[in-house]
Motif scaffolding. Structure first.
Motif, PDB file in Angstrom:
ATOM      1  N   LEU A  44       9.857  39.587  45.225  1.00 24.20           N
ATOM      2  CA  LEU A  44       9.927  40.140  43.733  1.00 24.20           C
ATOM      3  C   LEU A  44      11.028  39.009  43.185  1.00 24.20           C
ATOM      4  N   MET A  64       5.235  53.240  49.565  1.00 28.47           N
ATOM      5  CA  MET A  64       5.399  54.160  49.536  1.00 28.47           C
ATOM      6  C   MET A  64       5.587  55.642  50.548  1.00 28.47           C
ATOM      7  N   ARG A 114      -0.644  54.829  40.154  1.00 31.06           N
ATOM      8  CA  ARG A 114       0.556  54.353  40.713  1.00 31.06           C
ATOM      9  C   ARG A 114       0.747  53.043  40.975  1.00 31.06           C
ATOM     10  N   THR A 171       2.075  47.266  39.434  1.00 36.72           N
ATOM     11  CA  THR A 171       2.802  45.795  38.264  1.00 36.72           C
ATOM     12  C   THR A 171       1.517  44.999  38.511  1.00 36.72           C
ATOM     13  N   LYS A 224      11.994  42.391  36.782  1.00 39.23           N
ATOM     14  CA  LYS A 224      12.122  43.393  38.221  1.00 39.23           C
ATOM     15  C   LYS A 224      13.131  43.685  38.991  1.00 39.23           C
ATOM     16  N   PHE A 253       8.732  53.876  37.266  1.00 37.01           N
ATOM     17  CA  PHE A 253       8.102  53.687  38.255  1.00 37.01           C
ATOM     18  C   PHE A 253       8.823  53.507  38.976  1.00 37.01           C
ATOM     19  N   HIS A 290      11.939  51.822  40.489  1.00 35.27           N
ATOM     20  CA  HIS A 290      11.467  50.143  39.823  1.00 35.27           C
ATOM     21  C   HIS A 290      11.554  50.315  37.870  1.00 35.27           C
ATOM     22  N   GLU A 322      14.200  48.510  47.931  1.00 37.63           N
ATOM     23  CA  GLU A 322      13.854  47.919  48.860  1.00 37.63           C
ATOM     24  C   GLU A 322      13.249  46.541  48.631  1.00 37.63           C
ATOM     25  N   HIS A 323      13.406  45.459  47.936  1.00 37.92           N
ATOM     26  CA  HIS A 323      13.116  44.075  47.056  1.00 37.92           C
ATOM     27  C   HIS A 323      13.562  43.144  47.601  1.00 37.92           C
TER      28      HIS A 323
HETATM   29  C1  MLT Z   1       5.661  49.140  44.226  1.00 36.71           C
HETATM   30  O1  MLT Z   1       6.453  49.747  44.687  1.00 36.71           O
HETATM   31  O2  MLT Z   1       4.743  49.135  43.840  1.00 36.71           O
HETATM   32  C2  MLT Z   1       5.835  47.329  44.774  1.00 36.71           C
HETATM   33  O3  MLT Z   1       7.465  47.927  44.858  1.00 36.71           O
HETATM   34  C3  MLT Z   1       6.316  46.373  43.487  1.00 36.71           C
HETATM   35  C4  MLT Z   1       6.565  46.277  42.719  1.00 36.71           C
HETATM   36  O4  MLT Z   1       8.107  46.976  41.853  1.00 36.71           O
HETATM   37  O5  MLT Z   1       5.957  45.640  41.201  1.00 36.71           O
END
Ligand code: MLT
Ligand code: ZN
Length: 480
Positions: A93, A169, A339, A343, A354, A387, A396, A427-428
């Motif tokens: 991303l 997650m 949840r 995305t 993002k 989220f 995010h 984390e991306h």
């Molecule tokens: C998420 O937590 O759903 C992923 O990191 C993907 C996103 O951030 O869109």
């Protein structure tokens, strides 16, 4: 030696840059004609990232079928000074897995061999192109689990998730991908192969290169195989969706349940702005009649049904408003859909910016309280949607509205994060999207040390040029 295809942003390159004929001949001989792609109909999906924000024309897309072929390709590209962008499932991303223009895209998708699970060590060896779902299924058939879990699990690959040190997650309980990696096989820029696949629990023979490659975003080496540590299975799950008044209340709840829930697996957060989008996209209805200040999705998992554990902990929790408990797998999936569908619902509305940030938990309420206003001031009309993984302090911040190269909103958000002691990438990864802001949370000495490692392992700079460090001439677009 500057690598061709490595200079500038090259955002406007549309014609396919050609490779030297002798190199093309060698590459065809290594991977086979059918795995050297240059037809736009075949290369398009390798040249645009999942968000559609980052794209560039590759000089060719190569699909090697073995580590030896990856090594031969890199040797040839190294000698010719051609830049290479390694690519897994292309679910990244931050623009780290697609070309800017002129690079060779090295798809690892065909390295899809998954060996049998070793039940004694609870480890498995997987090729870089194996999907996360495939590893999870194999682990579960062996009575174990692979706990790295993310919404893109069906497409994201072992190699890609190691390269980005993907989180997901269940980091709260199991840590990010790095913690699962007990060995890698990787090819360096010059084609030499490093193999550390014994899966030894103890091995202090020098630097831990497997861990260095995890999170290096394809800038130090190309991961071709990995040895992964699995975890004991936790087949019994209990899931609840809760409404709380605010992020502050969510953190009080987290503090409360952390001590009470032995089997806490995930604590995820989202807001009404995201639920509205998800419902529009899925055709569903919001979970509660009155939108709360913050939605929290809490999941426990163990060998025995943790429902009672979860219900008891939540009953004694102050500040819980509406709540929904899932009693079976279908209901759990329905709650998770609110949840996980964020995305795709956001992508269906437009091309998002993002951002993926971590804050110290104590700073999360302040960040959430002010970030939308800061975005509105910097980029009027922009729509932020928040989220993420509250338990990890990882939010995010997705922003719809600004043009792809207008980074004014990004700039204010990342500066706010830095001022609150957070990180601009949770984390991306940094990719090329965040490279102009790396200095916000990494000191000059820190960046110099990382650059020294990059220069030592990839002296010509052919591996994923511009990723993490940017390129001369890169700047925060829309921000001067
Ligand atoms: C998420 O937590 O759903 C992923 O990191 C993907 C996103 O951030 O869109
Ligand atoms: Zn995430």
């Amino acid at each position: 030696m500057p690598a061709p295809g490595a200079g500038g942003n090259n955002r406007n390159v549309t014609a396919r840059p050609s490779l030297p004929q002798s190199l093309l001949h060698d590459l065809r001989a290594v991977v086979g004609d059918q795995h050297v792609l240059d037809d736009p109909g075949l290369t398009a999906s390798y040249e645009t990232d999942w968000t559609r924000r980052f794209h560039g024309v590759a000089s060719a897309v190569l699909r090697p079928g073995s580590t030896e072929q990856v090594a031969a390709v890199l040797r040839s590209c190294y000698e010719a000074g051609i830049a290479v962008v390694p690519q897994g499932g292309n679910t990244g991303l931050v623009g780290g897995s697609v070309p800017r223009g002129g690079e060779v895209v090295l798809s690892l998708a065909r390295l899809d061999t998954l060996e049998a699970v070793d039940p004694v060590s609870a480890q498995v060896t997987a090729g870089a192109g194996v999907s996360i779902t495939t590893v999870q299924d194999a682990a579960s058939a062996a009575g174990l689990q692979y706990p790295v879990d993310l919404a893109s699990r069906d497409t994201a690959t072992v190699g890609g998730t190691i390269a980005t040190n993907a989180g997901g997650m269940r980091v709260l309980r199991y840590g990010p991908t790095r913690q699962r990696v007990v060995g890698v096989e990787a090819v360096l820029a010059d084609g030499s192969v490093i193999s550390r696949m014994a899966g030894l629990a103890k091995d202090n023979s020098g630097y831990e290169l497997s861990q260095l490659f995890a999170g290096s975003e394809g800038t130090l080496a190309v991961v071709t195989r990995a040895r992964l540590q699995l975890a004991p299975a936790t087949p019994a799950r209990a899931t609840a969706l809760l409404g709380v008044a605010s992020v502050e209340a969510a953190l009080s709840l987290l503090q409360h349940i952390r001590h009470q829930l032995r089997d806490m697996d995930a604590v995820e957060a989202f807001f009404h702005e995201g639920v509205e989008l998800v419902c529009r996209h899925t055709g569903g209805s919001p979970p509660f009649d009155t939108p709360p200040g913050c939605y929290l999705l809490v999941e426990c998992a163990g060998t025995e049904d943790p429902s009672e554990q979860l219900a008891t902990a939540l009953e004694s929790c102050p500040g819980v408003g509406d709540s929904a408990f899932a009693v079976d797998r279908a209901q759990q999936q329905a709650l998770w859909r609110y949840r996980e569908a964020h995305t795709e619902a956001i992508n269906a509305e437009g091309i998002p910016h993002k951002l993926d940030v971590t804050l110290p938990l104590a700073a999360l309420p302040e960040f959430e309280a002010v970030v939308r206003d800061r975005v509105a001031e910097a980029a009027p009309g922009a729509r932020p949607i928040l989220f993420g993984h509250l338990g990890d302090g990882n939010l995010h911040v997705n922003i719809l509205g600004p043009e792809a190269d207008d980074d004014r909103a990004t700039d204010v958000v990342l500066r706010l994060v830095a001022s609150l002691g957070g990180s601009i990438s949770a984390e991306h990864g940094i990719g090329r999207a965040k490279a102009p802001w790396l200095h916000l949370t990494r000191s000059p000495a820190d960046i110099a040390a990382m650059r020294a490692i990059k220069d030592a392992l990839d002296p010509s700079g052919i591996l994923n040029p511009g990723v993490i460090f940017g390129l001369p001439g890169d700047h925060a677009a829309g921000n001067g």
